[in-house]
Design a protein around this motif. Structure first.
Motif, PDB file in Angstrom:
ATOM      1  N   HIS A 169     -16.780  -2.974   0.710  1.00  0.00           N
ATOM      2  CA  HIS A 169     -16.785  -2.151   1.926  1.00  0.00           C
ATOM      3  C   HIS A 169     -17.580  -0.861   1.759  1.00  0.00           C
ATOM      4  O   HIS A 169     -17.492   0.038   2.599  1.00  0.00           O
ATOM      5  CB  HIS A 169     -15.348  -1.791   2.320  1.00  0.00           C
ATOM      6  N   LYS A 190       0.822  -1.211   0.000  1.00  0.00           N
ATOM      7  CA  LYS A 190       0.000   0.000   0.000  1.00  0.00           C
ATOM      8  C   LYS A 190       0.870   1.282   0.000  1.00  0.00           C
ATOM      9  O   LYS A 190       2.073   1.217   0.267  1.00  0.00           O
ATOM     10  CB  LYS A 190      -0.929  -0.018   1.218  1.00  0.00           C
ATOM     11  N   THR A 211      -5.601  -6.903  10.850  1.00  0.00           N
ATOM     12  CA  THR A 211      -5.845  -5.644  10.140  1.00  0.00           C
ATOM     13  C   THR A 211      -5.248  -4.456  10.899  1.00  0.00           C
ATOM     14  O   THR A 211      -4.650  -3.564  10.294  1.00  0.00           O
ATOM     15  CB  THR A 211      -7.372  -5.433   9.975  1.00  0.00           C
ATOM     16  N   ASN A 232      -1.878   0.265   6.965  1.00  0.00           N
ATOM     17  CA  ASN A 232      -1.378  -1.019   7.471  1.00  0.00           C
ATOM     18  C   ASN A 232      -0.510  -1.762   6.450  1.00  0.00           C
ATOM     19  O   ASN A 232      -0.335  -2.979   6.529  1.00  0.00           O
ATOM     20  CB  ASN A 232      -2.523  -1.880   8.007  1.00  0.00           C
ATOM     21  N   ARG A 239       2.277  -6.637   9.092  1.00  0.00           N
ATOM     22  CA  ARG A 239       1.599  -5.440   9.607  1.00  0.00           C
ATOM     23  C   ARG A 239       2.187  -4.998  10.941  1.00  0.00           C
ATOM     24  O   ARG A 239       2.240  -3.804  11.238  1.00  0.00           O
ATOM     25  CB  ARG A 239       0.095  -5.698   9.685  1.00  0.00           C
ATOM     26  N   ARG A 251      -2.454 -14.331   4.518  1.00  0.00           N
ATOM     27  CA  ARG A 251      -3.177 -13.669   5.609  1.00  0.00           C
ATOM     28  C   ARG A 251      -2.417 -13.841   6.929  1.00  0.00           C
ATOM     29  O   ARG A 251      -2.347 -12.928   7.739  1.00  0.00           O
ATOM     30  CB  ARG A 251      -4.606 -14.224   5.747  1.00  0.00           C
TER      31      ARG A 251
HETATM   32  O1  CDP Z   1      -7.284  -5.667   4.912  1.00  0.00           O
HETATM   33  P1  CDP Z   1      -8.112  -6.613   5.729  1.00  0.00           P
HETATM   34  O2  CDP Z   1      -8.759  -7.697   4.904  1.00  0.00           O
HETATM   35  O3  CDP Z   1      -7.344  -7.162   6.906  1.00  0.00           O
HETATM   36  O4  CDP Z   1      -9.267  -5.738   6.406  1.00  0.00           O
HETATM   37  P2  CDP Z   1     -10.724  -5.345   5.851  1.00  0.00           P
HETATM   38  O5  CDP Z   1     -11.681  -5.509   6.981  1.00  0.00           O
HETATM   39  O6  CDP Z   1     -11.015  -6.052   4.570  1.00  0.00           O
HETATM   40  O7  CDP Z   1     -10.602  -3.787   5.574  1.00  0.00           O
HETATM   41  C1  CDP Z   1      -9.960  -3.298   4.417  1.00  0.00           C
HETATM   42  C2  CDP Z   1      -9.048  -2.176   4.822  1.00  0.00           C
HETATM   43  O8  CDP Z   1      -9.821  -1.108   5.332  1.00  0.00           O
HETATM   44  C3  CDP Z   1      -8.057  -2.509   5.941  1.00  0.00           C
HETATM   45  O9  CDP Z   1      -6.873  -3.135   5.498  1.00  0.00           O
HETATM   46  C4  CDP Z   1      -7.784  -1.151   6.530  1.00  0.00           C
HETATM   47  O10 CDP Z   1      -6.732  -0.485   5.834  1.00  0.00           O
HETATM   48  C5  CDP Z   1      -9.082  -0.389   6.304  1.00  0.00           C
HETATM   49  N1  CDP Z   1      -9.856  -0.274   7.538  1.00  0.00           N
HETATM   50  C6  CDP Z   1      -9.899   0.952   8.192  1.00  0.00           C
HETATM   51  O11 CDP Z   1      -9.305   1.921   7.729  1.00  0.00           O
HETATM   52  N2  CDP Z   1     -10.628   1.071   9.354  1.00  0.00           N
HETATM   53  C7  CDP Z   1     -11.275   0.015   9.866  1.00  0.00           C
HETATM   54  N3  CDP Z   1     -11.964   0.157  11.003  1.00  0.00           N
HETATM   55  C8  CDP Z   1     -11.236  -1.218   9.225  1.00  0.00           C
HETATM   56  C9  CDP Z   1     -10.505  -1.342   8.051  1.00  0.00           C
END
Ligand code: CDP
Ligand code: MG
Length: 136
Positions: free
Chosen positions: A55, A12, A94, A115, A105, A88
């Protein structure tokens, strides 16, 4: 029985900006992932919105899409036995502050939004995400 899979990985903007791409690619190599394809791109916000469509109802969606399109990213197809789950695990939680020691991470992430890496969360999504970036 062997179960070779492919998954999509993204380094990223926060990590590319800090010149961590080579170090993170070394981590994939060390952990026996084959980098099948790789490219550096800069997304338009509309591309990021499409990529993170799942999302779209989340409160963080707009900031997330602005962020992913804020600078260059490195996208890769990674291949390995059980690549989706293995990536993963290597990435960690996350939220970097909750990620296990030794994970990408934990090592490189700055915050839940910055992240450092993305990884597909299922074999089906890996196919969709690989097609999104490498559909030539
Ligand atoms: O990337 P990952 O699959 O672990 O997490 P996700 O739940 O699919 O969320 C996608 C991305 O959204 C995350 O990698 C974070 O960068 C962002 N995110 C965020 O900014 N705030 C949150 N509360 C949850 C996710
Ligand atoms: Mg996800």
């Amino acid at each position: 029985m062997s179960n070779i899979e492919q998954t999509l990985s993204i380094i990223k903007p926060d990590a590319v900006e800090r010149n961590l791409s080579e170090e993170i690619k070394n981590e994939f190599n060390k952990n026996k992932f084959k980098i099948v394809k790789e490219k550096k791109v800069k997304l338009e916000k509309s591309d990021a919105e499409k990529f993170y469509q799942v999302h779209q109802s989340k409160p963080f969606y707009n900031d997330l899409c602005s962020y992913l399109s804020s600078g260059p990213i490195v996208v890769m197809i990674l291949e390995k036995e059980n690549a989706v789950l293995e990536n993963r695990k290597l990435m960690g939680a996350t939220d970097p502050s909750k990620a296990e020691k030794g994970t990408l991470r934990k090592k490189y992430g700055l915050s839940i939004d910055k992240n450092s890496v993305h990884g597909s969360d299922s074999v089906d999504n890996a196919k969709i995400e690989i097609d999104f970036f490498f559909n030539e």
